[in-house]
Motif scaffolding. Structure first.
Motif: not given
Length: 154
Positions: A112-130
């Motif tokens: 992950v990384r942070f951007e303001g009030e958002c959490l960004l999650v690196a996708l290492e697979g299909p987005a649907d799984a997340y």
């Protein structure tokens, strides 16, 4: 199979850039695309778009990066290109939801990384799984989300 045991240099270095420029005119530069998740690895096997198998085994003091020159001679060169990275931007609606999201992202070992009030999650697979995992965690409560694609940082 070509064995790579060190990084020759950075394609931005003046001398290498000049040599690569001449090889590019002869279509003799092969760029190997490596996923961001694999850029920190010291040992890996990859195949270039031109079909050359590489066995990369770097010393501990070196790492791959976008623009790393792995091989160069008078007839050809091989350069690393970082693949475009995809992120899932999650914006919790409350502090409690943010804490819960952070707790679960840590337990799931999401990068992950942070951007303001958002959490960004690196996708290492299909987005649907997340999305499915988030639905299981939050039981139908929705966290605002969006897919983001950007060039990986070198």
């Amino acid at each position: 199979m070509l064995h790579i045991d060190s990084v020759v240099g950075d394609r931005a270095d003046h001398e290498l850039h000049h040599r690569l420029h001449h090889l590019e005119h002869a279509q003799a530069v092969d760029e190997v695309f490596i996923a961001r998740a694999d850029m920190d690895r010291r040992r890996l096997r990859v195949t270039t778009p031109k079909g050359e198998d590489l066995a990369i085994a770097l010393p501990r003091d070196q790492k791959l990066f976008d623009g790393a020159v792995l091989f160069i001679d008078d007839t050809r060169a091989i350069v690393v290109r970082a693949e475009v990275e995809r992120w899932l931007r999650l914006q919790p609606s409350s502090i409690a939801e943010a804490v819960e999201l952070g707790y679960h992202a840590g337990n799931l070992h999401w990068r992950v990384r942070f951007e303001g009030e958002c959490l960004l999650v690196a996708l290492e697979g299909p987005a649907d799984a997340y999305y499915a995992r988030l639905d299981n965690i939050f039981g139908g409560r929705r966290i605002r989300s969006a897919l983001v694609t950007e060039q990986a940082a070198a």
